[in-house]
Motif scaffolding. Structure first.
Motif, mmCIF file in Angstrom:
data_model
loop_
_atom_site.group_PDB
_atom_site.id
_atom_site.type_symbol
_atom_site.label_atom_id
_atom_site.label_comp_id
_atom_site.label_asym_id
_atom_site.label_seq_id
_atom_site.Cartn_x
_atom_site.Cartn_y
_atom_site.Cartn_z
ATOM 1 N N VAL B 121 0.834 -1.213 0.000
ATOM 2 C CA VAL B 121 0.000 0.000 0.000
ATOM 3 C C VAL B 121 0.867 1.261 0.000
ATOM 4 C CG1 VAL B 121 -1.619 1.354 1.407
ATOM 5 C CG2 VAL B 121 -2.021 -1.080 1.048
ATOM 6 N N LEU B 122 1.891 1.264 0.820
ATOM 7 C CA LEU B 122 2.753 2.449 0.880
ATOM 8 C C LEU B 122 3.517 2.640 -0.428
ATOM 9 C CD1 LEU B 122 4.137 2.148 4.539
ATOM 10 C CD2 LEU B 122 2.417 3.743 3.674
ATOM 11 N N ARG B 123 3.829 1.547 -1.062
ATOM 12 C CA ARG B 123 4.598 1.666 -2.302
ATOM 13 C C ARG B 123 3.713 1.999 -3.502
ATOM 14 N NH1 ARG B 123 9.237 -2.586 -4.227
ATOM 15 N NH2 ARG B 123 9.606 -1.796 -6.302
ATOM 16 N N TYR B 124 2.572 1.342 -3.614
ATOM 17 C CA TYR B 124 1.792 1.465 -4.847
ATOM 18 C C TYR B 124 0.592 2.404 -4.717
ATOM 19 C CZ TYR B 124 4.702 -2.285 -6.529
ATOM 20 O OH TYR B 124 5.792 -3.024 -6.907
ATOM 21 N N TRP B 125 0.294 2.822 -3.502
ATOM 22 C CA TRP B 125 -0.747 3.845 -3.373
ATOM 23 C C TRP B 125 -0.157 5.157 -2.829
ATOM 24 C CZ3 TRP B 125 -3.233 6.751 0.478
ATOM 25 C CH2 TRP B 125 -4.330 7.512 -0.010
ATOM 26 N N SER B 126 0.634 5.059 -1.765
ATOM 27 C CA SER B 126 1.247 6.282 -1.238
ATOM 28 C C SER B 126 2.441 6.728 -2.075
ATOM 29 C CB SER B 126 1.701 6.059 0.213
ATOM 30 O OG SER B 126 0.607 5.742 1.040
ATOM 31 N N ASN B 127 2.914 5.849 -2.945
ATOM 32 C CA ASN B 127 4.045 6.155 -3.825
ATOM 33 C C ASN B 127 5.299 6.562 -3.047
ATOM 34 O OD1 ASN B 127 2.739 5.695 -6.357
ATOM 35 N ND2 ASN B 127 1.619 7.611 -6.043
ATOM 36 N N LEU B 128 5.513 5.904 -1.945
ATOM 37 C CA LEU B 128 6.711 6.173 -1.158
ATOM 38 C C LEU B 128 7.901 5.412 -1.732
ATOM 39 C CD1 LEU B 128 5.500 6.030 2.572
ATOM 40 C CD2 LEU B 128 5.398 7.911 0.955
ATOM 41 N N GLU B 132 11.620 5.676 2.274
ATOM 42 C CA GLU B 132 10.512 6.230 3.059
ATOM 43 C C GLU B 132 9.686 5.119 3.704
ATOM 44 O OE1 GLU B 132 9.398 10.390 0.783
ATOM 45 O OE2 GLU B 132 8.927 8.486 -0.225
ATOM 46 N N ILE B 133 9.477 4.044 2.977
ATOM 47 C CA ILE B 133 8.737 2.913 3.555
ATOM 48 C C ILE B 133 9.519 2.306 4.708
ATOM 49 C CG2 ILE B 133 7.801 0.614 3.106
ATOM 50 C CD1 ILE B 133 7.382 1.512 0.180
ATOM 51 N N ALA B 134 10.820 2.192 4.509
ATOM 52 C CA ALA B 134 11.666 1.639 5.568
ATOM 53 C C ALA B 134 11.557 2.480 6.830
ATOM 54 C CB ALA B 134 13.117 1.562 5.094
ATOM 55 N N ALA B 135 11.577 3.792 6.641
ATOM 56 C CA ALA B 135 11.467 4.679 7.805
ATOM 57 C C ALA B 135 10.086 4.568 8.440
ATOM 58 C CB ALA B 135 11.744 6.116 7.369
ATOM 59 N N ALA B 136 9.066 4.487 7.608
ATOM 60 C CA ALA B 136 7.706 4.431 8.140
ATOM 61 C C ALA B 136 7.459 3.145 8.928
ATOM 62 C CB ALA B 136 6.695 4.541 7.002
ATOM 63 N N LEU B 137 7.981 2.047 8.422
ATOM 64 C CA LEU B 137 7.734 0.757 9.061
ATOM 65 C C LEU B 137 8.844 0.355 10.016
ATOM 66 C CD1 LEU B 137 6.304 -1.300 6.044
ATOM 67 C CD2 LEU B 137 5.084 0.039 7.764
ATOM 68 N N GLN B 138 9.867 1.210 10.087
ATOM 69 C CA GLN B 138 11.002 0.939 10.982
ATOM 70 C C GLN B 138 11.638 -0.411 10.674
ATOM 71 O OE1 GLN B 138 8.840 1.799 14.750
ATOM 72 N NE2 GLN B 138 10.353 3.428 14.991
ATOM 73 N N ILE B 139 11.855 -0.625 9.384
ATOM 74 C CA ILE B 139 12.558 -1.826 8.949
ATOM 75 C C ILE B 139 13.644 -1.387 7.964
ATOM 76 C CG2 ILE B 139 10.585 -3.355 9.273
ATOM 77 C CD1 ILE B 139 9.940 -3.154 6.343
ATOM 78 N N SER B 140 14.493 -2.287 7.577
ATOM 79 C CA SER B 140 15.569 -1.925 6.669
ATOM 80 C C SER B 140 15.054 -1.831 5.237
ATOM 81 C CB SER B 140 16.678 -2.970 6.756
ATOM 82 O OG SER B 140 16.216 -4.191 6.226
ATOM 83 N N GLN B 141 15.804 -1.110 4.406
ATOM 84 C CA GLN B 141 15.412 -1.022 2.997
ATOM 85 C C GLN B 141 15.439 -2.392 2.342
ATOM 86 O OE1 GLN B 141 16.708 2.192 0.409
ATOM 87 N NE2 GLN B 141 17.509 3.323 2.170
ATOM 88 N N THR B 143 14.730 -5.168 3.751
ATOM 89 C CA THR B 143 13.501 -5.866 4.129
ATOM 90 C C THR B 143 12.324 -5.359 3.313
ATOM 91 O OG1 THR B 143 14.350 -6.176 6.369
ATOM 92 C CG2 THR B 143 11.986 -6.430 6.061
ATOM 93 N N VAL B 144 12.310 -4.056 3.051
ATOM 94 C CA VAL B 144 11.235 -3.493 2.227
ATOM 95 C C VAL B 144 11.261 -4.144 0.848
ATOM 96 C CG1 VAL B 144 10.386 -1.411 1.072
ATOM 97 C CG2 VAL B 144 11.204 -1.293 3.432
ATOM 98 N N LYS B 145 12.460 -4.200 0.282
ATOM 99 C CA LYS B 145 12.585 -4.743 -1.075
ATOM 100 C C LYS B 145 12.137 -6.207 -1.115
ATOM 101 C CE LYS B 145 16.395 -3.600 -3.248
ATOM 102 N NZ LYS B 145 16.045 -2.757 -4.430
ATOM 103 N N SER B 146 12.650 -6.987 -0.161
ATOM 104 C CA SER B 146 12.318 -8.416 -0.197
ATOM 105 C C SER B 146 10.848 -8.646 0.141
ATOM 106 C CB SER B 146 13.212 -9.185 0.783
ATOM 107 O OG SER B 146 13.014 -8.732 2.102
#
Lengths: 469, 173
Positions: B121-128, B132-141, B143-146
């Motif tokens: 949702v953050l990537r394909y709707w919020s266009n983060l 930015e997603i990593a910061a929002a979810l407090q995970i590593s980039q 982890t976001v990618k995988s």
């Protein structure tokens, strides 16, 4: 990765979000109508000016600020935890015949990995265990090292997804002697991190223990008090609990109610590998069920003492043999002084009694002693007299009451034999309540009472009429 | 008072978009509005939480994501869960029906694990961005990618399963 699916997802999200239009949002309500939750039925109109919005917002926020759950909204600062990465040892260790490989989706690709458990060979089978698998998503090997207390018969508990990321974490049981009659231990959670199975670090490990946890300072000569801890996995989520009250434990027995109130927690895994417990919830647990607490949760003593056992007098025989002939008979005889005569378990015993007009209990006090004959004697003329005899080879031993209370039924204390073989004492406590104790054998010649519960007795002359207060 | 004015402006400017974000995560309007209300309430209780006004929206977004996750967790763990707003009369939003092609995607989206859904949702709707997603979810980039990669695979698989089963439960609204 398909660009088609990305495009479809992007379009679907936009379409779903666009269904929410400004006019669909709940209008702000006047202050007098504010409730903790926005109401769908609110008929009030939008407030028009920014100044009014400001005023209302201030009160709305103040009003909802007291709700406990909103405290979880703000991100918490990261706490430093130290994960211990596994050492690459044990490639040549072997899995034993009774270990069962785990099957779970460690990498979240929808295909389950097979994790085998290779035990470190030691003399006492208490070495480490290597967890080893090949990831279906990459074909690469992943491993971890666990210390489970034993390398025999390793198998996994149901997997969990404690971080909600779609892959599963491996859960193993560490055996520990935290208990007497209850199987002890605690779960160890392994998360796949950078190709390694890394042990998650609980923020409060003690809350995950299954078993009996001794309450500090509770130990007496004959018993201590324990809280009952447990953990379980339900729908891929790890939970744990601990009884709110503590219960007496002694003579390899624990006197806990059938259902008891516990504090319970749900565990989640954060991105740093820390296993964190959630807010404390209230549950009522019994051996076969768990339910949420009501308004006034109390322990449930549904297993209340049954009827008082009957007694017989001089010349009458109590037959305590079973259908197979195992057991004994007993009677009170009197030539000059009365005697207790016991036949059974390969012996014929005559035990003098120093009790006026003795009466013999018709039930064996098996909760005190059952590996031979045991009996309760009282007096027809002195109801305060209560004596317990147990067989030691070819003699009956008068058991010496030791510990915190007397066996005698006087000074307001009631002591009685139940028809299921327990010897109980009830002592008056505050506010009309009674403290209920049960007698157990603590040495070959001694018995002691262990506290069981605070109860109410409706009829003092009939102490079996017990209810929970 | 300046902080309160800022919050008011934030509320006026971003309430709708935040409710839309929340509904993609919790999938019912009443819960989404509650989540956003709680996010603003938390902000008023911690006026010092936002030192840089330009980061207010990001802060609120994190709050909405966290609150949505909590709401879903409460639903999942409540044994006798019943939606808190089920007696409400239908709103115009309730009666608007999603096109079938989108509905299949949204149904599949809600079969994913919470973090997978959040990342998508953050990537394909919020266009983060991933950062930015990593910061929002407090995970590593990483982890976001995988997570995003695996989530798309899982989403596609869920859609395939859904279509092949020929049934979808209730209609998406």
């Amino acid at each position: 990765m398909s660009t088609d699916i990305e495009a479809r997802l992007r379009d679907a999200l936009a379409a779903r979000a666009d269904l929410v239009r400004p006019e669909d949002l709940e209008p702000l309500a006047p202050v007098v109508e504010l409730r903790p939750r926005l109401s769908r039925q609110s008929p009030w109109v939008l407030l028009a000016t920014a100044a009014v919005v400001l005023l209302v917002l201030g009160i709305v926020f103040q009003g909802v600020g007291g709700r406990e759950r909103s405290d979880r909204l703000a991100p918490e600062p990261d706490e430093k935890i130290e994960l211990q990465l596994p050492t690459d040892v044990g490639r040549d260790w072997k899995a034993d015949d009774i270990s069962t490989p785990a099957r779970l989706d460690l990498d979240g690709d929808g295909t389950k990995e097979k994790v085998v458990f290779l035990g470190e060979p030691t003399k006492n089978f208490d070495g480490r265990t290597r967890l080893q698998t090949t990831l279906s998503s990459t074909g690469q090997e992943a491993f971890g090292i666990a210390e489970l207390g034993t390398t025999i018969g390793t198998s996994a508990l149901p997997p969990i997804d404690a971080d909600g990321d779609g892959d599963q974490e491996l859960v193993l049981l560490r055996d520990e002697a935290y208990s007497g009659p209850v199987t002890g231990g605690f779960p160890i959670v392994f998360d796949l991190r950078d190709g390694l199975l890394v042990e998650a670090v609980p923020d409060e490990p003690g809350l995950l223990i299954r078993g009996e946890l001794v309450e500090e300072g509770s130990a007496t000569e004959y018993y201590d008090k324990v809280r009952v801890g447990d953990f379980w996995i339900e729908d891929g989520t790890l939970h744990s609990s601990r009884s709110v009250a503590s219960y007496a434990r002694g003579a390899e027995m624990r006197f806990s109610p059938k259902a008891y109130v516990v504090d319970a927690w749900t565990w989640t895994l954060d991105d740093n590998g820390a296993l964190r417990h959630g807010e404390t919830e209230c549950l009522v647990q019994s051996y076969d069920s768990t339910r949420e607490c009501g308004l006034d949760p109390t322990d449930t003593f549904t297993y209340l003492p049954p009827e008082r056992a009957s007694y017989v007098g001089l010349g009458e025989t109590v037959d305590l043999t079973d259908e197979a002939g195992y057991g004994f008979t007993a009677r009170i005889e009197a030539d000059a002084d009365p005697s207790l005569v016991v036949n059974g378990f390969g012996a014929s015993i005559r035990q003098p009694l120093e009790v006026p007009q003795p009466m013999l209990g018709t039930v064996q006090p098996t909760s005190i002693f059952f590996d031979g004959a045991s009996l309760v004697i009282t007096s027809a003329t002195d109801p305060s007299v209560v004596q317990v005899f147990t067989q030691n080879d070819d003699r009956m031993v008068l058991m010496d009451p030791v510990g915190e209370i007397d066996l005698a039924a006087d000074d307001g204390q009631q002591t009685w034999l139940t028809d299921n073989g327990a010897v109980l004492s009830a002592l008056p406590a505050d506010d009309g309540a009674w403290e209920l104790w049960q007698w157990v054998m603590v040495s070959r010649t001694e018995i002691a009472a262990l506290p069981w519960a605070t109860v109410c007795i409706d009829d003092v002359d009939d102490p079996t009429a017990i209810t929970a207060c | 008072m300046a902080e309160a004015v800022d919050i008011t402006e934030l509320y006026a400017a971003h309430r709708l978009s935040l409710v839309r974000l929340a509904i993609l995560l919790v999938d019912d309007l009443a819960s989404a509005e509650d989540v956003v209300q709680d996010a603003f309430a938390a902000l008023t209780r911690r006026p010092g939480a936002i030192k840089d006004p330009s980061k207010a929206l990001a802060y609120l977004r994190v709050s909405v994501v966290n609150a949505s996750r909590s709401a879903l967790r409460r639903r999942r763990t409540a044994r006798a869960y019943s939606p808190p707003h089920d007696t409400a009369p239908p709103t115009p939003e309730d009666t608007a029906v999603l096109a079938e092609e989108h509905r299949q995607v949204i149904v599949a989206l809600h079969t994913l694990a919470p973090r997978q859904r959040e990342v998508l949702v953050l990537r394909y709707w919020s266009n983060l961005s991933e950062a930015e997603i990593a910061a929002a979810l407090q995970i590593s980039q990483g982890t976001v990618k995988s997570t995003a990669s695996r989530a798309l695979v899982a989403l596609e698989k869920a859609m395939t399963t859904h279509m092949s089963s020929g049934t979808d439960g209730k209609e998406q609204r």
